[in-house]
Design an enzyme around this catalytic site. Structure first.
Site, PDB file in Angstrom:
ATOM      1  N   SER A 308       0.934  -1.449   0.022  1.00  0.00           N
ATOM      2  CA  SER A 308      -0.174   0.017   0.054  1.00  0.00           C
ATOM      3  C   SER A 308       0.891   1.154   0.037  1.00  0.00           C
ATOM      4  O   SER A 308       1.399   1.474  -0.920  1.00  0.00           O
ATOM      5  CB  SER A 308      -0.916   0.152   1.167  1.00  0.00           C
ATOM      6  OG  SER A 308      -1.838   1.165   1.253  1.00  0.00           O
ATOM      7  N   ASP A 319       9.770   5.528 -10.070  1.00  0.00           N
ATOM      8  CA  ASP A 319       9.683   6.055 -11.411  1.00  0.00           C
ATOM      9  C   ASP A 319      10.086   7.157 -11.782  1.00  0.00           C
ATOM     10  O   ASP A 319      10.315   7.621 -12.918  1.00  0.00           O
ATOM     11  CB  ASP A 319       8.256   6.075 -11.266  1.00  0.00           C
ATOM     12  CG  ASP A 319       7.398   4.770 -11.627  1.00  0.00           C
ATOM     13  OD1 ASP A 319       8.135   3.544 -11.612  1.00  0.00           O
ATOM     14  OD2 ASP A 319       6.134   4.706 -11.971  1.00  0.00           O
ATOM     15  N   LYS A 333      -0.575  -4.116  -3.518  1.00  0.00           N
ATOM     16  CA  LYS A 333      -1.995  -3.562  -3.077  1.00  0.00           C
ATOM     17  C   LYS A 333      -2.079  -2.011  -3.620  1.00  0.00           C
ATOM     18  O   LYS A 333      -1.394  -1.321  -3.248  1.00  0.00           O
ATOM     19  CB  LYS A 333      -1.992  -3.455  -1.516  1.00  0.00           C
ATOM     20  CG  LYS A 333      -3.527  -2.846  -0.891  1.00  0.00           C
ATOM     21  CD  LYS A 333      -3.464  -2.970   0.457  1.00  0.00           C
ATOM     22  CE  LYS A 333      -4.792  -2.059   0.747  1.00  0.00           C
ATOM     23  NZ  LYS A 333      -5.082  -0.618   0.497  1.00  0.00           N
TER      24      LYS A 333
END
Length: 542
Positions: A308, A319, A333
């Site tokens: 999460s 990223d 998740k």
């Protein structure tokens, strides 16, 4: 639940599913007015339902069913069943479980302010929170709590969670403790006035090797961002410019805290995360450029239990080509829940959106509606498929491939895959180690060792002082082996030689946790046997 009851529930199933959807949309308008059953009826009566079919169904059950039936009791059984038809993370939280679910994330609770252990069926105080209620009342590390409010608790095999409930209570209330203290023949009685106790989400923060800081974040609670800022400022004041940020075992928490923490590392205008709801409406979060760690080199540690908010943070840094992700593939998740309270104190955690990393990755692992057991068993399947030990066992579809601005290939579709994969290490886990560890003998020894050396340990204020103290004790390991023999585990010297480094590190780490240093004392001694941390140090030193 009887077969007859189950058949009745199946007959009601389509109706109840519709009811659940109605509640999710409308409950907020009725919170605080009625109990959950009356709330349901009130909502339904306001809707233009043909022939009031849903209202009639609930009313008929309540009014005409052959046996008296509590609608509140029925709803307690039915809501969880309805939610099984949604995703694996939409859940109902009964009133009695709310405190246990929410307190760790709220950053505080009402209690007496001690850390304790019950390894020997006795409440042993490991540490006392400075300036907290117990500290003010005179409770000391090493004390054994024999009585609580004149009731004997030692040797009664009382579950630890029950002891916790007894010691906690509304601030301003009093709890009476009967303490057994070394060199005192009689019980020491103290009255502790309960007060607000902070819960730290940062478990450990210190300089692990020269020039490299280490921060272990256990969860994303209300106070996590503020705690991280303080830890980073302290490190920067010491000239530390490289950081190991450990998110292993962190199952998540508040989304906003993950965003705020990512903001500390990212540059102005960099996308942190975006969410997308059922209407495909997106909410995008960008860094504002005021973070205090934008120029720090960072290695982020993750494993299969990082989920999460941990994945939001790791994905945001990965990223944006910001730091190196090290460890094993995270949980997967990618669903966002909102907690909707009911008037009776229970709550519904309903999935309201999906979140995506800056390159557009959805990292939610696949699931099938109603197959909750398969979803729960996915981590076990990773183990069976050798994924925890070999990166070659992990396969991603080309359609899930994304490329970062720096040209790094990343994948969605099931967790964050680290930049550097480090397999789980079971090399030194011999049968001897598994027995002394599994039977809790190693841990119990450290508790008793801390008792015997309490005066010396209480004087320790720095990691270096602790290291010097433990390194001076040349008999520590041999004394433990003799202790294990007295507990029924005979020495296996071939196993002992192979596992010695592992066991020595754990002995010193658990003893370190029994000092005022708490988890700093633990991680300062455990990291030499932690291949993930060692690789992070190597990477940051290059």
């Amino acid at each position: 639940m009887t077969n007859s009851t189950k058949r009745k529930l199946r007959l009601l199933y389509p109706t109840l599913l519709a009811v659940a959807l109605v509640v999710g949309l409308w409950a907020g308008n009725y919170l605080g007015r009625h109990n959950s059953a009356a709330q349901l009826r009130g909502v339904l009566q306001q809707m233009a339902v043909p022939e009031n079919k849903l209202t009639q169904t609930l009313s008929l059950i309540e009014r005409e069913y052959v046996d008296p039936l509590s609608m509140d009791t029925l709803s307690e059984h039915l809501i969880p069943i309805v939610l099984k038809e949604l995703d694996p993370h939409s859940v109902y939280i009964p009133k009695e479980e709310m405190a246990a679910m929410n307190d760790p994330l709220e950053g505080e609770f009402d209690g007496i302010g001690v850390v304790f252990n019950m390894a020997t069926d006795t409440v042993i105080v490991l540490s006392v929170i400075p300036h907290g209620p117990s500290d003010k009342a005179g409770v000391k590390a090493g004390d054994r709590i024999i009585e609580i409010n004149d009731s004997l608790v030692a040797g009664k095999k009382i579950p630890q969670d029950e002891i916790v409930r007894t010691l906690r209570g509304p601030r301003g209330t009093e709890v009476k403790l009967g303490l057994e203290r070394q060199q005192i023949d009689e019980l020491v009685e103290v009255q502790v006035i309960r007060d607000k106790i902070p819960i730290k989400s940062i478990e450990s923060s210190f300089e692990i090797v020269p020039g490299i800081g280490y921060i272990k974040l256990g969860q994303f609670a209300r106070t996590s961002h503020r705690e991280l800022q303080m830890a980073l400022l302290e490190m920067r004041s010491k000239g530390i410019e490289r950081l190991i940020f450990d998110l292993r075992g962190n199952s998540g928490g508040f989304l906003d805290q993950a965003i705020l923490i990512a903001n500390e590392f990212l540059h102005k205008g960099q996308l942190i995360v975006y969410t997308e709801d059922r209407q495909k409406k997106q909410l995008r979060e960008y860094a504002d450029g005021v973070g205090i760690a934008q120029d720090m080199e960072v290695a982020v540690l993750i494993d299969e239990y990082s989920a999460s908010s941990s994945e939001i943070l790791a994905g945001a840094l990965q990223d944006n080509d910001r730091g190196t992700i090290i460890g094993r593939r995270s949980f997967g998740k990618g669903l966002v829940q909102r907690q909707i309270p009911y008037a009776d104190g229970s709550a519904l955690r309903l999935t309201i959106a999906r979140y995506y990393t800056p390159t557009g990755r959805s990292i939610q692992k696949p699931y099938t509606i109603g197959q909750e057991e398969d979803y729960a068993a996915e981590l076990w399947n990773r183990y069976q498929n050798n994924e925890l030990f070999s990166a070659d066992s992990i396969h991603f579809a080309d359609s899930l491939k994304r490329v970062t601005p720096g040209g790094k290939v990343v994948y969605g579709g099931g967790g964050i895959m680290p930049d550097l994969f480090i397999p789980a290490d079971t090399t030194d886990m011999t049968p001897y180690f598994m027995e002394v560890s599994g039977r809790n003998i190693l841990y119990r020894y450290t508790i008793e060792y801390a008792d015997r050396h309490r005066e010396e340990l209480n004087k320790v204020t720095t990691i270096e002082e602790l290291r010097q103290l433990l390194n001076r004790d040349r008999s520590l390991f041999n004394d433990f082996v003799q202790y294990a023999a007295r507990q029924g585990v005979a020495p296996n010297w071939a196993d002992i030689r192979r596992s010695r480094k592992l066991m020595e590190a754990q002995l010193k780490a658990y003893i370190g946790r029994n000092t005022a240093l708490e988890d700093n004392g633990f991680y300062a001694h455990i990291y030499p046997i932690d291949n993930v941390i060692l690789r992070a140090i190597e990477e940051l030193n290059q």
